[in-house]
Write an enzyme that holds these catalytic residues in place. Sequence first.
Site, PDB file in Angstrom:
ATOM      1  N   SER A 140       0.858  -1.185   0.000  1.00  9.09           N
ATOM      2  CA  SER A 140       0.000   0.000   0.000  1.00  9.09           C
ATOM      3  C   SER A 140       0.889   1.228   0.000  1.00  9.09           C
ATOM      4  CB  SER A 140      -0.883  -0.005   1.260  1.00  9.09           C
ATOM      5  OG  SER A 140      -1.534   1.236   1.437  1.00  9.09           O
ATOM      6  N   TYR A 153      -1.490  -0.191  10.937  1.00  8.09           N
ATOM      7  CA  TYR A 153      -1.542  -0.493   9.510  1.00  8.09           C
ATOM      8  C   TYR A 153      -0.246  -0.053   8.835  1.00  8.09           C
ATOM      9  CZ  TYR A 153      -3.604  -1.055   4.865  1.00  8.09           C
ATOM     10  OH  TYR A 153      -3.879  -1.459   3.582  1.00  8.09           O
TER      11      TYR A 153
END
Length: 237
Positions: A140, A153
């Site tokens: 990501s 995250y």
Amino acid sequence: MKDLQGKVAYITGGSKGIGFGIAKKLIEVGMKVAISGRTLKTVEKASEYLENNENVLALSSDVTKLEEEQKAIATIIKKWGKVDVVLANAGVGHFAPIDQMSTSDWQAMIDTNLSGVFHTLKASVEALKKTEGYYITLASLAGANFFANGAGYNATKFGVVGFTQAAMLDLRQYGVKVSTIMPGSVSTEFAGNSPSDKDAWKIQPEDIGELVLDLLKMHPRTLPSKIEVRPTRPDKK
């Protein structure tokens, strides 16, 4: 991989979102595709929406458990004889200020997003050596850009990027290619989103599928090891 017809791919988290979008594109070019998820019923239902079902294999596997990924790879090899491409796509996201993040949410992300990527590679690496295959992780932009409420995250995605880049150096001596794809906003069900017209500005899952095809078709001498991809135009608030 000049000719993708008949090549065998394994996609974790392949029942929806980015994984499903990639599966569709690979099947369109004649590849055999195994998709996995934690719940077999969900994966089997997703597989029904993929054209050419004879080239689709639905598997139940929890990437947090190495033995389940080993079983998934063994099942694929038993059915199709080899594994050419592995896409570590399974992931979860929990977002909260660090002082409010629960230890269970933290651990869930570590176990799935980071350890899961290791388990998938560990289970498939010997098969990939035999085919001089390709291992791709779905990281990501959160693996390069930190943000508030994203400590857990961010930690996992920064870890995935570092892990993949180091694995690339370890495995290229065997002819195994390793890359990480770092998408920005993608129209998926991630974090409780329900894809709709409001997500039209975002990257679509099939766009990531096209990117994967580009990587697979790249000349063997050339390796794009880290790819950032983002929407052309951000949402107008």
